[in-house]
Design a protein around this motif. Structure first.
Motif, PDB file in Angstrom:
ATOM      1  N   GLY A 142     -11.992  20.258 -14.869  1.00  0.00           N
ATOM      2  CA  GLY A 142     -10.799  21.029 -15.197  1.00  0.00           C
ATOM      3  C   GLY A 142      -9.907  21.221 -13.990  1.00  0.00           C
ATOM      4  N   SER A 143      -8.960  22.118 -14.134  1.00  0.00           N
ATOM      5  CA  SER A 143      -7.907  22.311 -13.140  1.00  0.00           C
ATOM      6  C   SER A 143      -8.427  22.880 -11.828  1.00  0.00           C
ATOM      7  N   ARG A 144      -7.813  22.448 -10.723  1.00  0.00           N
ATOM      8  CA  ARG A 144      -8.095  23.057  -9.429  1.00  0.00           C
ATOM      9  C   ARG A 144      -7.472  24.452  -9.339  1.00  0.00           C
ATOM     10  N   ASN A 145      -6.360  24.656 -10.051  1.00  0.00           N
ATOM     11  CA  ASN A 145      -5.663  25.939 -10.038  1.00  0.00           C
ATOM     12  C   ASN A 145      -5.962  26.690 -11.332  1.00  0.00           C
ATOM     13  N   ALA A 146      -7.232  26.940 -11.555  1.00  0.00           N
ATOM     14  CA  ALA A 146      -7.676  27.521 -12.825  1.00  0.00           C
ATOM     15  C   ALA A 146      -7.346  29.008 -12.930  1.00  0.00           C
ATOM     16  N   GLU A 253     -10.063  23.582 -18.605  1.00  0.00           N
ATOM     17  CA  GLU A 253      -8.622  23.818 -18.522  1.00  0.00           C
ATOM     18  C   GLU A 253      -7.972  22.590 -17.910  1.00  0.00           C
ATOM     19  N   ALA A 254      -6.809  22.209 -18.424  1.00  0.00           N
ATOM     20  CA  ALA A 254      -6.122  21.040 -17.882  1.00  0.00           C
ATOM     21  C   ALA A 254      -4.653  21.087 -18.261  1.00  0.00           C
ATOM     22  N   ALA A 255      -3.789  20.863 -17.285  1.00  0.00           N
ATOM     23  CA  ALA A 255      -2.369  20.731 -17.563  1.00  0.00           C
ATOM     24  C   ALA A 255      -2.115  19.387 -18.238  1.00  0.00           C
ATOM     25  N   SER A 258      -2.973  16.496 -15.955  1.00  0.00           N
ATOM     26  CA  SER A 258      -4.129  16.783 -15.108  1.00  0.00           C
ATOM     27  C   SER A 258      -4.992  15.542 -14.882  1.00  0.00           C
ATOM     28  N   SER A 260      -8.051  15.707 -14.873  1.00  0.00           N
ATOM     29  CA  SER A 260      -9.183  15.867 -15.786  1.00  0.00           C
ATOM     30  C   SER A 260      -9.013  15.018 -17.038  1.00  0.00           C
ATOM     31  N   LEU A 285      -2.044  25.430 -18.687  1.00  0.00           N
ATOM     32  CA  LEU A 285      -3.370  24.875 -18.453  1.00  0.00           C
ATOM     33  C   LEU A 285      -4.157  24.661 -19.745  1.00  0.00           C
TER      34      LEU A 285
END
Length: 384
Positions: A142-146, A253-255, A258, A260, A285
């Motif tokens: 998932g996102s680095r900026n979760a 979570e993913a934009a 992303s 991911s 996200l």
């Protein structure tokens, strides 16, 4: 599908990963093949299919090599790579350290799951519990900026799956990856960190302590030679290993754009299951997860959904995703308590313990800064 290597002068074909120990090639020859400029995984596999093993490649004539590769690359194969001795000494010294191992495509310990993917790594540098590479595994990415909720979901899903006996693979990145590893280490299934640098480098540096914990209780895996720095193209490539080791991939979570989603696409191409956790329609996200669900990924609300889909029955934990909780005291943690779905002011006052006067003032400041939107009825939602 197995990748086959034919040994010259033999009638038998040996599936890579099933060669008998006395047929194992000299590791130095594999290192030389890996370090030859211009030789990537695909070229290396073509050479191995034609000549058998690295020693036979380097024993071949320039003319024979030119039947497989270009004239320039044939010349490179017959020359000793620059700094080869220094790199080899470093690698052999690294391998001699406890719990450090190097696997090649011809080794019996090479993970069978990676032999099924279109582009298996030529070599794997492994630090930690080698047996985990054959464990039933689920990737969590998932996102680095979760968001705070995303972090909680990644931790709790990973802990539940690990407690059920599944290993968790991820990429040691900040955000969701970090939370997945931390949750997985709390269960017996443990975790595999697939990294995009050399196995002697920790990236990001903030995860140094976590990397040590994984090396002790799980394992760290890299396809890159020692001292390889953090290069941007290496991280999308390592994603195929994260998914390749797993039976399924969970995107927390993913934009919309992303990385991911690259892992999820690779998982689908490799025949793995893809799972996604839905979120608010207002959250950037959540857009990547919703896109995956529209494309056929399985919507999951609990770890049990994944266990049932994979028909993995050894459930020993009923841990479920935690609700959003305050991670910082007072008004400084207020914004972290508000997500993209509306939340009432009374709920915020109750969960934060901030008095109404201070809460009203802080909410106004956040609204004036463009971080919150005030809605009718005393509700607020996050904007950024």
């Amino acid at each position: 599908m197995s990748k086959w290597v034919t040994l010259p002068g033999r009638q038998t074909k040996f599936a890579a990963g099933s060669l008998h120990v006395d047929l194992r090639p000299d590791l130095i020859a594999w290192l030389r093949l890996e370090q030859t400029p211009g030789v990537g995984n695909e070229t290396a596999r073509r050479l191995l299919s034609r000549f058998g093993l690295p020693e036979q490649i380097f024993a071949a004539s320039h003319t024979a090599l030119c039947e497989v590769v270009s004239n320039k690359l044939a010349s490179a194969l017959l020359a000793i790579p620059a700094d080869f001795q220094q790199q080899t000494d470093k690698t052999l010294a690294w391998q001699e350290q406890p719990d450090n191992q190097i696997l090649t495509l011809a080794d019996a310990g090479y993970p069978r799951s990676l032999l099924e993917i279109p582009d298996p790594p030529l070599m794997l540098y492994v630090k930690g519990r080698l047996a985990l590479l054959e464990a039933s595994t689920v990737a969590v990415v998932g996102s680095r900026n979760a968001t705070v909720q995303g972090i909680r979901n990644a931790e709790s899903f990973s802990e539940a799956l690990s407690s059920a006996g599944l290993c968790i693979s991820s990429g040691l990145a900040a955000g969701i990856d970090t939370a997945a590893h931390q949750g997985a280490l709390r269960g017996p299934g443990s975790t595999i960190a697939v990294i995009g640098t050399g196995a002697d480098i920790v990236y990001p540096a903030r995860n140094r302590n976590l990397a040590h914990l994984i090396a002790e209780g799980g394992c760290i895996v890299s396809e890159y030679s020692l001292s390889t720095p953090a290069l941007a193209p290496n991280f999308p490539r390592r994603n195929r290993i994260i998914s390749g080791l797993a039976r399924g991939v969970l995107v927390v979570e993913a934009a919309a754009q992303s990385g991911s989603l690259i892992t999820a696409r690779m998982a689908a191409e490799q025949g793995r299951e893809v799972f996604a956790i839905p979120g608010s329609i207002h959250s950037p996200l959540s857009k990547g997860c919703h896109q995956l669900i529209r494309q056929g990924a399985k919507l999951v609300e609990s770890a049990q959904d994944i266990l049932e889909e994979l028909q993995f029955q050894h459930v020993t934990s009923s841990i479920q995703p935690e609700s959003l909780a305050l991670t910082e005291p007072g008004v400084h943690g207020l914004l972290r308590q508000i997500n993209f779905d509306p939340v009432h002011m009374d709920t915020l006052a109750s969960s934060t313990g901030i008095d109404i006067a201070s809460l009203t003032s802080e909410l106004l400041n956040l609204e004036l800064n463009g971080q919150l939107e005030a809605l009718p009825g005393g509700y607020y939602r996050r904007l950024a």
